[in-house]
Design a protein around this motif. Structure first.
Motif, PDB file in Angstrom:
ATOM      1  N   VAL A 131       0.884  -1.162   0.000  1.00 48.29           N
ATOM      2  CA  VAL A 131       0.000   0.000   0.000  1.00 48.29           C
ATOM      3  C   VAL A 131       0.922   1.213   0.000  1.00 48.29           C
ATOM      4  CG1 VAL A 131      -1.776   1.309   1.204  1.00 48.29           C
ATOM      5  CG2 VAL A 131      -1.816  -1.198   1.279  1.00 48.29           C
ATOM      6  N   PRO A 132       0.982   1.971  -1.096  1.00 47.25           N
ATOM      7  CA  PRO A 132       1.884   3.130  -1.125  1.00 47.25           C
ATOM      8  C   PRO A 132       1.620   4.059   0.052  1.00 47.25           C
ATOM      9  CG  PRO A 132       1.019   2.670  -3.313  1.00 47.25           C
ATOM     10  CD  PRO A 132       0.269   1.783  -2.367  1.00 47.25           C
ATOM     11  N   GLY A 133       2.703   4.521   0.681  1.00 48.95           N
ATOM     12  CA  GLY A 133       2.581   5.319   1.882  1.00 48.95           C
ATOM     13  C   GLY A 133       2.662   6.811   1.643  1.00 48.95           C
ATOM     14  N   THR A 134       3.877   7.348   1.637  1.00 48.19           N
ATOM     15  CA  THR A 134       4.063   8.784   1.466  1.00 48.19           C
ATOM     16  C   THR A 134       3.408   9.295   0.194  1.00 48.19           C
ATOM     17  OG1 THR A 134       6.179   8.557   2.607  1.00 48.19           O
ATOM     18  CG2 THR A 134       5.794  10.614   1.457  1.00 48.19           C
ATOM     19  N   ALA A 135       3.336   8.465  -0.829  1.00 49.07           N
ATOM     20  CA  ALA A 135       2.772   8.878  -2.116  1.00 49.07           C
ATOM     21  C   ALA A 135       1.268   9.031  -2.096  1.00 49.07           C
ATOM     22  CB  ALA A 135       3.178   7.878  -3.201  1.00 49.07           C
ATOM     23  N   GLY A 136       0.597   8.571  -1.007  1.00 49.21           N
ATOM     24  CA  GLY A 136      -0.830   8.841  -0.965  1.00 49.21           C
ATOM     25  C   GLY A 136      -1.742   7.785  -0.402  1.00 49.21           C
ATOM     26  N   ILE A 137      -1.214   6.681   0.116  1.00 44.88           N
ATOM     27  CA  ILE A 137      -2.029   5.622   0.717  1.00 44.88           C
ATOM     28  C   ILE A 137      -3.149   5.192  -0.239  1.00 44.88           C
ATOM     29  CG2 ILE A 137      -3.223   4.851   2.811  1.00 44.88           C
ATOM     30  CD1 ILE A 137      -1.816   6.954   4.386  1.00 44.88           C
ATOM     31  N   MET A 138      -2.733   4.762  -1.419  1.00 40.98           N
ATOM     32  CA  MET A 138      -3.690   4.261  -2.414  1.00 40.98           C
ATOM     33  C   MET A 138      -3.793   2.738  -2.261  1.00 40.98           C
ATOM     34  SD  MET A 138      -1.579   6.833  -3.612  1.00 40.98           S
ATOM     35  CE  MET A 138      -0.501   6.202  -4.859  1.00 40.98           C
ATOM     36  N   VAL A 139      -4.826   2.273  -1.590  1.00 42.65           N
ATOM     37  CA  VAL A 139      -5.026   0.837  -1.409  1.00 42.65           C
ATOM     38  C   VAL A 139      -5.311   0.221  -2.773  1.00 42.65           C
ATOM     39  CG1 VAL A 139      -6.385  -0.940  -0.262  1.00 42.65           C
ATOM     40  CG2 VAL A 139      -5.918   1.228   0.921  1.00 42.65           C
ATOM     41  N   PRO A 140      -4.536  -0.765  -3.201  1.00 41.85           N
ATOM     42  CA  PRO A 140      -4.747  -1.308  -4.552  1.00 41.85           C
ATOM     43  C   PRO A 140      -6.094  -2.008  -4.665  1.00 41.85           C
ATOM     44  CG  PRO A 140      -3.144  -2.634  -3.350  1.00 41.85           C
ATOM     45  CD  PRO A 140      -3.405  -1.413  -2.519  1.00 41.85           C
ATOM     46  N   PRO A 141      -6.693  -1.983  -5.852  1.00 40.03           N
ATOM     47  CA  PRO A 141      -7.995  -2.628  -6.033  1.00 40.03           C
ATOM     48  C   PRO A 141      -7.868  -4.139  -5.929  1.00 40.03           C
ATOM     49  CG  PRO A 141      -7.127  -1.904  -8.143  1.00 40.03           C
ATOM     50  CD  PRO A 141      -6.204  -1.356  -7.093  1.00 40.03           C
ATOM     51  N   PRO A 142      -8.962  -4.813  -5.582  1.00 41.70           N
ATOM     52  CA  PRO A 142      -8.943  -6.276  -5.509  1.00 41.70           C
ATOM     53  C   PRO A 142      -8.428  -6.887  -6.806  1.00 41.70           C
ATOM     54  CG  PRO A 142     -11.001  -5.419  -4.619  1.00 41.70           C
ATOM     55  CD  PRO A 142     -10.290  -4.252  -5.243  1.00 41.70           C
ATOM     56  N   GLY A 143      -7.518  -7.822  -6.657  1.00 33.49           N
ATOM     57  CA  GLY A 143      -7.001  -8.533  -7.819  1.00 33.49           C
ATOM     58  C   GLY A 143      -5.729  -7.979  -8.402  1.00 33.49           C
ATOM     59  N   TYR A 144      -5.361  -6.731  -8.046  1.00 41.16           N
ATOM     60  CA  TYR A 144      -4.191  -6.140  -8.690  1.00 41.16           C
ATOM     61  C   TYR A 144      -2.896  -6.837  -8.279  1.00 41.16           C
ATOM     62  CZ  TYR A 144      -0.590  -2.940 -10.258  1.00 41.16           C
ATOM     63  OH  TYR A 144       0.531  -2.418 -10.853  1.00 41.16           O
ATOM     64  N   LEU A 145      -2.660  -6.946  -6.984  1.00 44.26           N
ATOM     65  CA  LEU A 145      -1.399  -7.553  -6.545  1.00 44.26           C
ATOM     66  C   LEU A 145      -1.325  -9.019  -6.943  1.00 44.26           C
ATOM     67  CD1 LEU A 145      -0.872  -5.876  -3.063  1.00 44.26           C
ATOM     68  CD2 LEU A 145       0.291  -5.359  -5.214  1.00 44.26           C
ATOM     69  N   ALA A 146      -2.468  -9.712  -6.912  1.00 43.46           N
ATOM     70  CA  ALA A 146      -2.483 -11.094  -7.396  1.00 43.46           C
ATOM     71  C   ALA A 146      -2.139 -11.150  -8.884  1.00 43.46           C
ATOM     72  CB  ALA A 146      -3.854 -11.726  -7.146  1.00 43.46           C
ATOM     73  N   GLY A 147      -2.616 -10.153  -9.632  1.00 38.39           N
ATOM     74  CA  GLY A 147      -2.284 -10.087 -11.054  1.00 38.39           C
ATOM     75  C   GLY A 147      -0.814  -9.826 -11.292  1.00 38.39           C
ATOM     76  N   VAL A 148      -0.209  -8.960 -10.485  1.00 32.05           N
ATOM     77  CA  VAL A 148       1.230  -8.715 -10.604  1.00 32.05           C
ATOM     78  C   VAL A 148       2.001  -9.991 -10.282  1.00 32.05           C
ATOM     79  CG1 VAL A 148       3.176  -7.372  -9.739  1.00 32.05           C
ATOM     80  CG2 VAL A 148       0.961  -6.261 -10.078  1.00 32.05           C
ATOM     81  N   ARG A 149       1.544 -10.705  -9.261  1.00 35.58           N
ATOM     82  CA  ARG A 149       2.180 -11.980  -8.911  1.00 35.58           C
ATOM     83  C   ARG A 149       2.163 -12.937 -10.108  1.00 35.58           C
ATOM     84  NH1 ARG A 149       5.858 -14.167  -5.731  1.00 35.58           N
ATOM     85  NH2 ARG A 149       6.540 -14.360  -7.896  1.00 35.58           N
ATOM     86  N   GLU A 150       1.034 -13.021 -10.789  1.00 38.25           N
ATOM     87  CA  GLU A 150       0.918 -13.905 -11.952  1.00 38.25           C
ATOM     88  C   GLU A 150       1.848 -13.466 -13.074  1.00 38.25           C
ATOM     89  OE1 GLU A 150      -3.141 -14.130 -13.149  1.00 38.25           O
ATOM     90  OE2 GLU A 150      -3.825 -14.999 -11.254  1.00 38.25           O
ATOM     91  N   ILE A 151       1.935 -12.159 -13.301  1.00 41.45           N
ATOM     92  CA  ILE A 151       2.818 -11.648 -14.355  1.00 41.45           C
ATOM     93  C   ILE A 151       4.271 -11.971 -14.023  1.00 41.45           C
ATOM     94  CG2 ILE A 151       3.727  -9.505 -15.344  1.00 41.45           C
ATOM     95  CD1 ILE A 151       0.845  -8.403 -15.195  1.00 41.45           C
TER      96      ILE A 151
END
Length: 454
Positions: A221-241
């Motif tokens: 979850v980006p911190g200083t840049a703005g606490i943008m919680v990633p949408p469901p599925g994004y990090l799992a998608g990066v893992r797959e890539i």
């Protein structure tokens, strides 16, 4: 511990020595006037005039159990009496126990711990490990990110602090991560934002050459840049890539880890296991500098018979590790992680959304646990930021006025660009939170004066 009576002489002496000899980070030295702090305890600190502030910054988002927790102070004192320091090549009880406790809490098989002195050098070593493991040179990282101030970490960073040190020769390629409120993909829903961000990432990989890319580095979850919680599925998608192209997936949990999101690690919110994970800050509430890299079995095996070409004189320093052991113990015994998650869901989130309804300066509320941001805007309809990107001087006057108002009302705010973050200690009480939120309410009225609605 409570604020003492005003002591102007002590204040003057501290400020004079600071002005004469301390070179401050990220600052034009002649243009700053640091507050002289006389003491701190729990969620508060105070100056030499006796004015007390509720710390809505947790230092730099690291005092996850607040200031001066007696059990951690005692553990540092006990360790200092037993063994103040020892070289990293030896097996030391505090170091071994800290590594064991961290590995128990990391996701998946991240069971080997390489200790560093902080978050930036943790990122440096994670990238080095990824490059050596894959034999590839490039690293991909996101705009709207911060990974540290050392040479490689600052180049991986995606905010303006990178610019002065970025020579363009460190093998780093930046891409856009998802952020629906300011979407780069013309998305209208979280689902669209996620799908288009993943497509953009995979296209970037294709054009850079998959066989040249060692790692993708993301703040969970980006911190200083703005606490943008990633949408469901994004990090799992990066893992797959990453799995598809043999790329090492590095999650930076320096700020998000150790209870900040209401989980031990933010990766647990998304059910994702990276290959490497960096940590620091909350691992011992910043009481003694400590960071590290949690390493997967496959990458650890790379260095089973092959020496890892890296180390630090103070890696796994006994005082820092003793503080980590005590901090993790406190967090477990006192239910700090669960407390942060509950108060985030039941108190902070609802209160911030209610503030957003009443203050035209609030464009968006986002966050989780004790990790929240308010996006301040000049116009809600156009989403024009209250100040321009990387504003300074007179251009930053609206945010400066907001910050000054917050301090007048007794909270120390975390302000970055056009945002204020709500990141108090993870063990802040509900009463303290409500006190801080009331002060934030008053300060936002000042920000409202700079909007088109004023």
């Amino acid at each position: 511990m409570t604020p003492h009576l005003p002591d102007p002489q002590a204040c003057a002496a501290v400020k004079a020595a600071d002005r004469a000899h301390v070179f401050h980070s990220w600052s034009a030295q002649d243009l700053i006037d640091p507050l002289a702090v006389a003491g701190a305890e729990g969620s508060y600190f105070w100056d030499y005039d006796g004015k007390r502030y509720l710390d809505f910054t947790s230092g730099l988002v690291y005092t996850n159990i607040g200031y001066q927790h007696p059990k951690v102070v005692a553990a540092i004192q006990e360790q200092a009496a037993r063994m103040t320091t020892f070289a990293p090549a030896f097996a030391i009880e505090a170091r071994s126990e800290a590594a064991r406790l961290i590995a128990e809490r990391t996701p998946g098989d991240l069971d080997k711990i390489f200790f560093t002195n902080g978050g930036a050098d943790a990122v440096e070593h994670a990238i080095r490990m990824a490059r050596l493991h894959t034999g590839r040179p490039k690293v991909l990282s996101a705009y709207r990110s911060y990974h540290g101030g050392t040479q490689q970490a600052i180049n991986v960073t995606g905010d303006p602090r990178r610019w002065a040190s970025d020579t363009g020769t460190n093998g780093v390629v930046h891409f856009w991560a998802p952020f629906l409120y300011r979407s780069r993909f013309y998305a209208e829903t979280e689902e669209q934002e996620c799908a288009r961000a993943l497509e953009h990432l995979e296209t970037t990989i294709a054009f850079e050459g998959p066989g040249t890319i060692a790692a993708i580095v993301l703040e969970t979850v980006p911190g200083t840049a703005g606490i943008m919680v990633p949408p469901p599925g994004y990090l799992a998608g990066v893992r797959e890539i990453c799995d598809k192209y043999g790329i090492v997936f590095v999650l930076d949990e320096v700020m998000a880890g150790f209870g900040r999101t209401g989980e031990w690690f933010a990766a647990d919110l998304f059910g994702v296991v990276p290959d490497l994970m960096t940590f620091a800050k909350g691992v011992n509430s910043g009481y003694v500098p400590l960071g590290g890299v949690a390493i997967s079995g496959a990458i650890a095996e790379t260095f089973g018979k092959r020496p890892y070409p890296g180390g630090l004189t103070y890696s796994g320093h006994p005082l820092a590790c003793a503080a980590a052991v005590a901090t993790i113990g406190v967090m477990a015994e006192e239910g700090v992680v669960e407390h942060a998650g509950r108060l985030g869901a039941d108190v902070v989130g609802p209160a911030l959304r209610e503030l957003a309804e009443r203050h035209p300066s609030v464009g968006e509320v986002r966050g989780v646990g004790m990790f929240w941001a308010l996006e301040l805007v000049k116009n809600r309809e156009t989403r024009e930021p209250l100040v321009s990107y990387n504003a300074a001087g007179e251009a930053n006057a609206p945010m400066a006025a907001f910050a000054a108002a917050a301090k007048r009302h007794g909270i120390w705010p975390f302000v970055n660009m056009n945002r204020t973050h709500v990141v108090p200690p993870c063990n802040v009480t509900e009463a303290e939170l409500k006190e801080g939120l009331a002060a934030l309410d008053a300060a936002l009225s000042v920000a409202d004066e700079y909007t088109d609605a004023a």
